[in-house]
Scaffold this active site. Structure first.
Site, PDB file in Angstrom:
ATOM      1  N   ALA A   1      -2.549 -10.169  10.339  1.00  0.00           N
ATOM      2  CA  ALA A   1      -1.403 -10.486   9.479  1.00  0.00           C
ATOM      3  C   ALA A   1      -0.100 -10.092  10.171  1.00  0.00           C
ATOM      4  O   ALA A   1       0.914 -10.784  10.082  1.00  0.00           O
ATOM      5  CB  ALA A   1      -1.534  -9.756   8.149  1.00  0.00           C
TER       6      ALA A   1
ATOM      7  N   GLY B   1       4.112   0.592   1.777  1.00  0.00           N
ATOM      8  CA  GLY B   1       4.689  -0.541   1.043  1.00  0.00           C
ATOM      9  C   GLY B   1       5.344  -0.100  -0.261  1.00  0.00           C
ATOM     10  O   GLY B   1       6.453  -0.528  -0.587  1.00  0.00           O
TER      11      GLY B   1
ATOM     12  N   ARG C   1      -1.255   8.469  -3.312  1.00  0.00           N
ATOM     13  CA  ARG C   1       0.037   8.242  -2.666  1.00  0.00           C
ATOM     14  C   ARG C   1       0.772   7.002  -3.173  1.00  0.00           C
ATOM     15  O   ARG C   1       1.978   6.902  -3.028  1.00  0.00           O
ATOM     16  CB  ARG C   1      -0.165   8.138  -1.148  1.00  0.00           C
ATOM     17  CG  ARG C   1      -1.067   6.989  -0.762  1.00  0.00           C
ATOM     18  CD  ARG C   1      -1.657   7.156   0.622  1.00  0.00           C
ATOM     19  NE  ARG C   1      -2.374   5.946   1.009  1.00  0.00           N
ATOM     20  CZ  ARG C   1      -3.586   5.617   0.568  1.00  0.00           C
ATOM     21  NH1 ARG C   1      -4.233   6.409  -0.264  1.00  0.00           N
ATOM     22  NH2 ARG C   1      -4.159   4.504   0.946  1.00  0.00           N
TER      23      ARG C   1
ATOM     24  N   CYS D   1      -3.571   0.890  12.710  1.00  0.00           N
ATOM     25  CA  CYS D   1      -2.357   0.936  11.895  1.00  0.00           C
ATOM     26  C   CYS D   1      -1.119   1.321  12.668  1.00  0.00           C
ATOM     27  O   CYS D   1      -0.034   0.852  12.418  1.00  0.00           O
ATOM     28  CB  CYS D   1      -2.521   1.940  10.771  1.00  0.00           C
ATOM     29  SG  CYS D   1      -3.559   1.287   9.498  1.00  0.00           S
TER      30      CYS D   1
ATOM     31  N   GLY E   1       0.842  -1.199   0.000  1.00  0.00           N
ATOM     32  CA  GLY E   1       0.000   0.000   0.000  1.00  0.00           C
ATOM     33  C   GLY E   1       0.874   1.244   0.000  1.00  0.00           C
ATOM     34  O   GLY E   1       1.947   1.255  -0.607  1.00  0.00           O
TER      35      GLY E   1
ATOM     36  N   CYS F   1       9.166  -8.190  20.953  1.00  0.00           N
ATOM     37  CA  CYS F   1       8.374  -8.521  19.773  1.00  0.00           C
ATOM     38  C   CYS F   1       7.099  -7.675  19.813  1.00  0.00           C
ATOM     39  O   CYS F   1       6.892  -6.900  20.747  1.00  0.00           O
ATOM     40  CB  CYS F   1       8.071 -10.017  19.729  1.00  0.00           C
ATOM     41  SG  CYS F   1       6.720 -10.539  20.775  1.00  0.00           S
TER      42      CYS F   1
ATOM     43  N   ASP G   1      -2.115  -2.861   7.377  1.00  0.00           N
ATOM     44  CA  ASP G   1      -3.136  -2.065   8.042  1.00  0.00           C
ATOM     45  C   ASP G   1      -4.013  -2.944   8.924  1.00  0.00           C
ATOM     46  O   ASP G   1      -5.092  -2.570   9.293  1.00  0.00           O
ATOM     47  CB  ASP G   1      -3.991  -1.327   7.007  1.00  0.00           C
ATOM     48  CG  ASP G   1      -4.665  -2.293   6.047  1.00  0.00           C
ATOM     49  OD1 ASP G   1      -4.493  -3.516   6.216  1.00  0.00           O
ATOM     50  OD2 ASP G   1      -5.364  -1.824   5.141  1.00  0.00           O
TER      51      ASP G   1
HETATM   52 ZN   LIG Z   1       7.385 -10.807  22.910  1.00  0.00          ZN
END
Ligand SMILES: [Zn+2]
Length: 409
Positions: free
Chosen positions: A125, A35, A65, A178, A32, A162, A121
């Site tokens: 995923a 990206g 964009r 986002c 996007g 993480c 977004d």
């Molecule tokens: Zn973690």
């Protein structure tokens, strides 16, 4: 490959540095706004192999964009067109596109890539990629933008936090989210924080047409704003924070896409002579606020109880008479991250599956299986699980897996 093309950057990191970049394989999820910026940067810098994953097709509203896309490609797949255009920018790069969900990408490709980038977004995923990054020991660079606000996070598995360590992505219904402001700087940041608090307290999203909800949000946002000396919270800001459609401008995309790839270059050069000579430092979390043109690098701490990157078993104490469905709810709260479609497995047998309640359930589930699982949901735990039994909790939407140990009160 002709190195003359890279001469101006080779002057910074030398031919050795450039070779490292040429030999690096990238998995980029999301073609996007940000990206497209990332693909352009990777291609021109000379990253040897780029795998672009995006399931979306190009819409007219992307054209303000997403510069790889012109009017004549509206309706085509983003990943496909972006890859075609990137080949023109630098024909030396091996580019591949996948017009599908990252959850469907083969394990071989996930293993073959050296770094993962998420320019997404949505949360599911993102969490899938986070899980795979930890599992396969691949550094992950995550980014997001919303209007003038943006962030970049660098995840080095088991070394830096993480995406789950931070509890930033905990709200299942906010799947459109986002980016996230750790330190609020604007009234909107505070309004978004209020929206999240509202969700945690009420277990539902606020309704922008409900005056009582707006009043509660105003109060929460003002309380939060006061702590950070921010003024200017009003009803309009609160309503803005409840819009589901994400605002997006190329300037923020471009800044965030550049910061992310800059971090990637430093990671690739890391532990080399040139990296020391240039005194390159890798950041943890970068937050950008375009309204005031300010950026902060923020050191984040790993969560030693993170169920994805720190502990390999989640322990839960429960009353043995509660129904199975209640255990699932408790687990969701304890794990404190987005679990979209929980699935519980005991000794290779499924004992709970949220997905049976969806209309689009695949036909592989027989009527008998549906009935068996539905019956189990209301049975008390003691009929299904023994004290100190270990079960596996899987999320069918993100691919995350957690080992669970049950203890009865
Ligand atoms: Zn973690």
């Amino acid at each position: 490959m002709s190195q003359e093309r890279y001469d101006r950057q080779v002057r910074i990191w030398g031919t050795e540095g450039q070779k490292k970049i040429n030999n690096t394989k990238i998995l980029l999820v999301g073609a996007g706004g940000t990206g497209c910026e990332i693909i352009k940067n990777l291609t021109l810098l000379g990253f040897g192999e780029i795998h672009v994953v995006d399931l979306d097709i190009i819409e007219i509203s992307n054209l303000n964009r997403q510069f790889f896309f012109y009017d004549d490609v509206v309706g085509k797949y983003k990943a496909e067109v972006a890859v075609e255009k990137a080949r023109i920018l630098n024909p030396n790069i091996k580019l591949f596109n996948y017009n599908e969900k990252v959850q469907n990408i083969s394990q071989d490709i996930l293993i073959s890539c050296d770094y993962y980038i998420s320019a997404l977004d949505n949360i599911s995923a993102r969490l899938f990629l986070n899980q795979k990054a930890i599992e396969l020991d691949k550094p992950l660079l995550d980014c997001g933008t919303e209007g003038f606000l943006g962030h970049v996070q660098v995840v080095i598995p088991k070394k830096t936090p993480c995406l789950v360590c931070q509890d930033l992505w905990v709200h299942p219904e906010m799947n459109f989210k986002c980016t996230y402001a750790i330190y609020p700087r604007t009234p909107l940041d505070c309004a978004l924080e209020a929206r999240d608090k509202f969700y945690i307290e009420k277990n539902r999203l606020p309704d922008s047409d409900n005056e009582d909800d707006i009043k509660i949000l105003l109060k929460l946002a003002r309380e939060h704003a006061e702590k950070f000396n921010i003024i200017g919270i009003d009803t309009e800001i609160i309503k803005d924070s409840l819009k589901g459609t994400v605002e997006s401008i190329i300037t923020t995309n471009s800044i965030i896409g550049s910061v992310l790839v800059n971090e990637l270059v430093k990671l690739v050069l890391h532990n080399s002579e040139i990296s020391e000579k240039l005194e390159l430092q890798i950041i943890n979390f970068f937050q950008f606020q375009g309204k005031t043109e300010t950026g902060w690098t923020i050191p984040l701490k790993r969560n030693k109880n993170c169920p994805v990157c720190s502990i390999d078993q989640v322990k839960i104490s429960v009353d043995k008479e509660i129904p199975l469905i209640q255990l699932v709810q408790k687990l969701n709260r304890q794990i404190n991250t987005f679990i979209g479609l929980p699935l519980l497995i005991k000794n290779n047998t499924i004992i709970f599956r949220e997905k049976i309640h969806l209309n689009d359930i695949d036909s592989k589930i027989t009527k008998d299986e549906y009935k068996r699982l539905l019956d189990l949901e209301t049975k008390s735990l003691s009929d299904i699980l023994k004290e100190s039994d270990s079960i596996l909790l899987k999320d069918e939407s993100t691919g995350m897996k957690f080992k669970i140990k049950i203890q009865y009160n």
